[in-house]
Each structure stands twice: as C-alpha cells, then as structure tokens.
Write a protein that holds these residues in place. Structure first.
Motif, PDB file in Angstrom:
ATOM      1  N   GLY A 102      17.803 -26.854 -14.886  1.00  0.00           N
ATOM      2  CA  GLY A 102      18.315 -26.575 -13.734  1.00  0.00           C
ATOM      3  C   GLY A 102      18.903 -27.429 -12.547  1.00  0.00           C
ATOM      4  O   GLY A 102      19.138 -27.925 -11.827  1.00  0.00           O
ATOM      5  N   ARG A 103      17.879 -29.055 -13.989  1.00  0.00           N
ATOM      6  CA  ARG A 103      18.469 -30.307 -12.994  1.00  0.00           C
ATOM      7  C   ARG A 103      20.029 -30.435 -13.734  1.00  0.00           C
ATOM      8  O   ARG A 103      20.448 -31.587 -12.569  1.00  0.00           O
ATOM      9  N   LYS A 104      20.122 -30.385 -14.315  1.00  0.00           N
ATOM     10  CA  LYS A 104      21.518 -30.564 -14.894  1.00  0.00           C
ATOM     11  C   LYS A 104      22.921 -29.949 -14.000  1.00  0.00           C
ATOM     12  O   LYS A 104      23.658 -30.808 -13.354  1.00  0.00           O
ATOM     13  N   ILE A 138      19.272 -30.241  -1.735  1.00  0.00           N
ATOM     14  CA  ILE A 138      18.622 -29.030  -2.782  1.00  0.00           C
ATOM     15  C   ILE A 138      16.837 -29.977  -4.002  1.00  0.00           C
ATOM     16  O   ILE A 138      17.329 -30.825  -4.513  1.00  0.00           O
ATOM     17  N   HIS A 139      16.146 -29.152  -4.069  1.00  0.00           N
ATOM     18  CA  HIS A 139      15.171 -29.532  -5.136  1.00  0.00           C
ATOM     19  C   HIS A 139      15.331 -29.280  -6.464  1.00  0.00           C
ATOM     20  O   HIS A 139      15.335 -27.963  -6.396  1.00  0.00           O
ATOM     21  N   GLY A 140      14.783 -29.722  -7.315  1.00  0.00           N
ATOM     22  CA  GLY A 140      14.382 -28.249  -8.304  1.00  0.00           C
ATOM     23  C   GLY A 140      13.430 -29.035  -9.054  1.00  0.00           C
ATOM     24  O   GLY A 140      13.179 -30.366  -9.665  1.00  0.00           O
ATOM     25  N   SER A 141      12.359 -28.318  -9.939  1.00  0.00           N
ATOM     26  CA  SER A 141      11.228 -28.742 -10.673  1.00  0.00           C
ATOM     27  C   SER A 141      11.475 -29.323 -11.512  1.00  0.00           C
ATOM     28  O   SER A 141      12.766 -29.324 -12.339  1.00  0.00           O
ATOM     29  N   ASP A 142      10.762 -31.024 -12.181  1.00  0.00           N
ATOM     30  CA  ASP A 142      11.348 -31.538 -13.170  1.00  0.00           C
ATOM     31  C   ASP A 142      11.238 -31.410 -14.612  1.00  0.00           C
ATOM     32  O   ASP A 142      11.112 -32.384 -15.512  1.00  0.00           O
ATOM     33  N   ALA A 143       9.694 -29.961 -14.636  1.00  0.00           N
ATOM     34  CA  ALA A 143       9.492 -29.729 -15.877  1.00  0.00           C
ATOM     35  C   ALA A 143       8.319 -28.566 -15.686  1.00  0.00           C
ATOM     36  O   ALA A 143       8.533 -27.974 -14.359  1.00  0.00           O
TER      37      ALA A 143
HETATM   38 MG    MG Z   1      11.173 -34.249  -8.264  1.00  0.00          MG
END
Ligand code: MG
Ligand code: IDP
Length: 159
Positions: free
Chosen positions: A95-97, A125-130
C-alpha cells in the motif's frame, strides 16, 4: 486443503488508508479506490467522514512535536475524508508503494502521490506505515468494526 487455506488467510494483513480532504475535493476517490481494487486487495471498511481536531491529533499523535503538526491537523479537518480498510498479503508495505513517497516531489510517477500531488502538505492520501500502526489506526477509525466477507475472486488472486 483446509489447513492450506487457513495458513494463507492467517498471513493476510490489513491496512488503514485515508483519502485526505484534497483527494476528496479533487474528485480522486474513484481513481484511488480503483488502484487498490484492481491490484487485488479486498475492501473491508469504507466511510466518508469529517473529523475534528481532537480526533486528527490522536491519529497523528506520533508527529505532535513536528513544526508542521498544527498545519497538518488543520488540513485533515478541512473537509470530509474517505477512511478505508484494505486487506491482502503484504498490503501494508505494498500500500505504501502504491501511495508513493511522503513528498510528492520524490514520489515516482505511477504512484498515487507521484501522479496526483505536488506539495508535501497536500499529498492526497494516508497509508499505515507498519502492521502495528495499521492495527491502532483501524481501531481508532473503525470502532464499530469492519465487514466480514471474502471475495469470490480470492482464488484468482492467490495461488
Ligand atoms: Mg505516516
Ligand atoms: P506519510 O504520510 O508518508 O506516512 P508522515 O511522515 O507520517 O508521512 O507525515 C504525515 C503527513 O504529514 C504527511 O503525509 C504530510 O501530509 C504531512 N507532512 C509530513 N512532512 C511534512 C512537512 O515537512 N511539511 C508539511 N507537511 C508534512
């Protein structure tokens, strides 16, 4: 066979994705959802919601010492956002990619921020990092819980 599928499902991750107020105002909701959908991830939660500063401060609590914190909170409360939970194998990192680097000036073309954003403070946009932050963010944004369902396309996406 049962154990095989159980093992595959156990590896499934969930991530919290939020289309920020600029993404909603700029009519990017369909485009963004389409990218996650077409990739093969499964939509497990979705709502359009306007949050207050107290809530935005909780979401971004880890960044409270940053100089841009107040501006960030003002940005997030400035209009409705689309809060989502997406599920799939490796969905947090992938998702981060799909989203691209935090600063759109450094996000690769083909990523959401690379294609649709210019300024770091309006990066759509926001996406969780872990996995752990995803768990916390899903609990914060979806206290009512999320949908229980399995896509009939599952076998066409996972071997
Ligand atoms: Mg962040
Ligand atoms: P991320 O959204 O890629 O995970 P974070 O470092 O967690 O990036 O920062 C959260 C959000 O704060 C960013 O998406 C961006 O909207 C905003 N932000 C981060 N750094 C800056 C900055 O230097 N100036 C203005 N806004 C920033």
């Amino acid at each position: 066979e049962f154990l095989y599928h159980f093992a595959a499902l156990a590896k499934m991750e969930q991530t919290f994705i939020m289309i920020k107020p600029d993404g909603v105002q700029r009519n990017l909701v369909g485009e963004i959802i389409g990218r996650f959908e077409k990739k093969g991830f499964t939509l497990k939660g979705l709502k359009l919601i306007t949050v207050d500063s107290d809530f935005a401060e909780r979401h971004y609590a880890d960044l409270s010492a940053k100089p841009f914190f107040n501006g960030l909170v003002e940005y997030i409360v400035s209009g409705p956002v689309v809060a989502m939970v997406w599920e799939g194998k490796n969905v947090v990192a992938t998702g981060r990619k799909i989203i691209g680097a935090t600063n759109p000036a450094e996000s690769a073309p083909g990523t959401i921020r690379g294609d649709y954003a210019v300024d770091i403070g309006r990066n759509v946009i926001h996406g969780s990092d872990a996995v752990e932050s995803a768990r916390k963010e899903i609990a914060l944004w979806f206290p009512e819980g999320i949908a229980e369902w399995r896509s009939s396309a599952h076998h066409w996406i996972y071997e």
